[in-house]
Scaffold this motif. Structure first.
Motif: not given
Length: 388
Positions: A221, A223, A225-226, A293, A295
């Motif tokens: 949550d 994120n 990867e971003a 980043t 979510t």
């Protein structure tokens, strides 16, 4: 229930009640089924700063689903003399309705603090919704005498998501619960572990590339990867940086972090959770930029701490971030999409020395979240809980 206190002069009856509220030290039991991350930080801060006596009983921060369903069964057999406490404090990862039913009328007035809720929390990849956890939130909220959310953003999301969640029921939908829960709900930010006075900021060594801080949980949550995609993009743009990957990891190390370790090599100056609080503070003070980043974020203690200690933030223009960052700074520190994150990050790295005044002003603004500035409101909530 008898409340013991002392006073040293006679007053009229209505004045006596107020004086007693201010001077009496009340006794609370705090049950925390998931003692880690923001849950642990909040619980320890409240116990340390409150003028009241708060006894903290905890379970380790793992197996959250089992904690939510089973913690009440553990606590009911491992706490005694519930009637000796003026009030009970707990959080959203426990079934308060189960606990109160098992207490058989012995449970004192209860305050429930919502760090997160289970019908707006995003699902992990490959995970399917299990509606029992959302219903546990609902029945716990109904069982509580007072509810506090950690941000207005979180409170709004809860009540916006509640009707849709109830509509999943095929019939006999209890829409009445929304008004009943809302009537006893408030918002109070979690206190943060820094002083109310302005912090003195340290400038990073000018001969070294800026240090980018990741101090969030290593989970889906947030994120990651971003975050790493943005770092790849600024490297392609010719920007250089150092990287400190901090934050707790409650399970196996996510693949994104394993790949990052080999991808960024010597640029990574810290890899993994720092147990020592003073050492963690030193990393934040060395930091130049903190990025989120996420979510899912209902407040963001880690971001607030990093900003307070001098890190320049880059945060999504959504979730709780527009609420915790004053409006005057939104255009400079919030981004709308991945493209804008890369653009602003490249600029911040290139011109980092120009942002000292912005860092100072943001750090000062975060002072409102210190325990020193918030604890009186928590003590007032606890006193109202008891005297109601």
């Amino acid at each position: 229930m008898t409340i013991s206190g002392q006073w040293d002069y006679l007053v009229e009856p209505n004045q006596l009640i107020r004086y007693l509220k201010l001077k009496t030290k009340l006794k609370f039991l705090y049950l925390e089924p998931f003692f880690g991350g923001s849950h642990r930080e909040f619980a320890q801060g409240l116990v340390a700063h409150s003028r009241h006596s708060i006894e903290l009983v905890t379970l380790p921060a793992r197996f959250w689903k089992w904690r939510m369903r089973g913690a009440a069964l553990y606590f009911i057999k491992n706490v005694s003399a519930l009637e000796s406490y003026h009030g009970l404090i707990t959080t959203d990862l426990m079934s308060l309705s189960d606990f109160k039913a098992l207490a058989k009328g012995a449970c004192p007035p209860t305050l429930m603090y919502f760090h997160e809720n289970q019908f707006t929390y995003p699902l992990a990849p490959g995970e399917h919704a299990d509606y029992q956890y959302g219903f546990t939130d609902i029945t716990s909220a109904l069982a509580a005498d007072r509810i506090l959310f950690n941000s207005q953003t979180h409170s709004d999301a809860f009540f916006e998501g509640l009707p849709g969640f109830l509509n999943l029921m095929p019939e006999y939908r209890p829409h009445w619960v929304a008004d009943e829960i809302r009537a006893k709900t408030g918002v109070l930010y979690p206190g943060c572990r820094f002083t109310a006075e302005s912090a003195s900021l340290k400038d990073p060594p000018p001969q070294l590339p800026p240090l980018i801080i990741w101090n969030h949980r290593w989970e889906f949550d947030k994120n990651p990867e971003a975050f790493f995609d943005a770092l790849d993009a600024v490297l392609e743009n010719g920007a250089e940086f150092r990287l400190a990957l901090l934050g707790e990891n409650f399970q196996a190390v996510p693949k994104a972090f394993i790949r990052a370790r080999s991808r960024y090599g010597a640029r990574i100056v810290q890899y993994g959770y720092v147990e020592s609080r003073p050492e963690y503070m030193k990393w934040l003070q060395r930091g130049a930029i903190v990025i989120s980043t996420a979510t899912q974020e209902n407040f963001g203690i880690s971001v607030v701490e990093a900003i307070r200690h001098g890190c320049l933030p880059l945060l999504p223009a959504r979730l709780a971030y527009p609420e915790i960052i004053p409006d005057e700074f939104h255009s400079r520190v919030l981004y709308r999409d991945q493209k804008e994150l890369v653009q602003k990050l490249s600029q911040r790295i290139k011109d980092y020395g120009q942002y000292r005044d912005l860092r100072r002003r943001l750090s000062k603004a975060m002072g409102r979240f210190s325990w020193g500035n918030l604890i009186h409101r928590y003590d007032e909530e606890l006193e109202k809980l008891v005297h109601a």
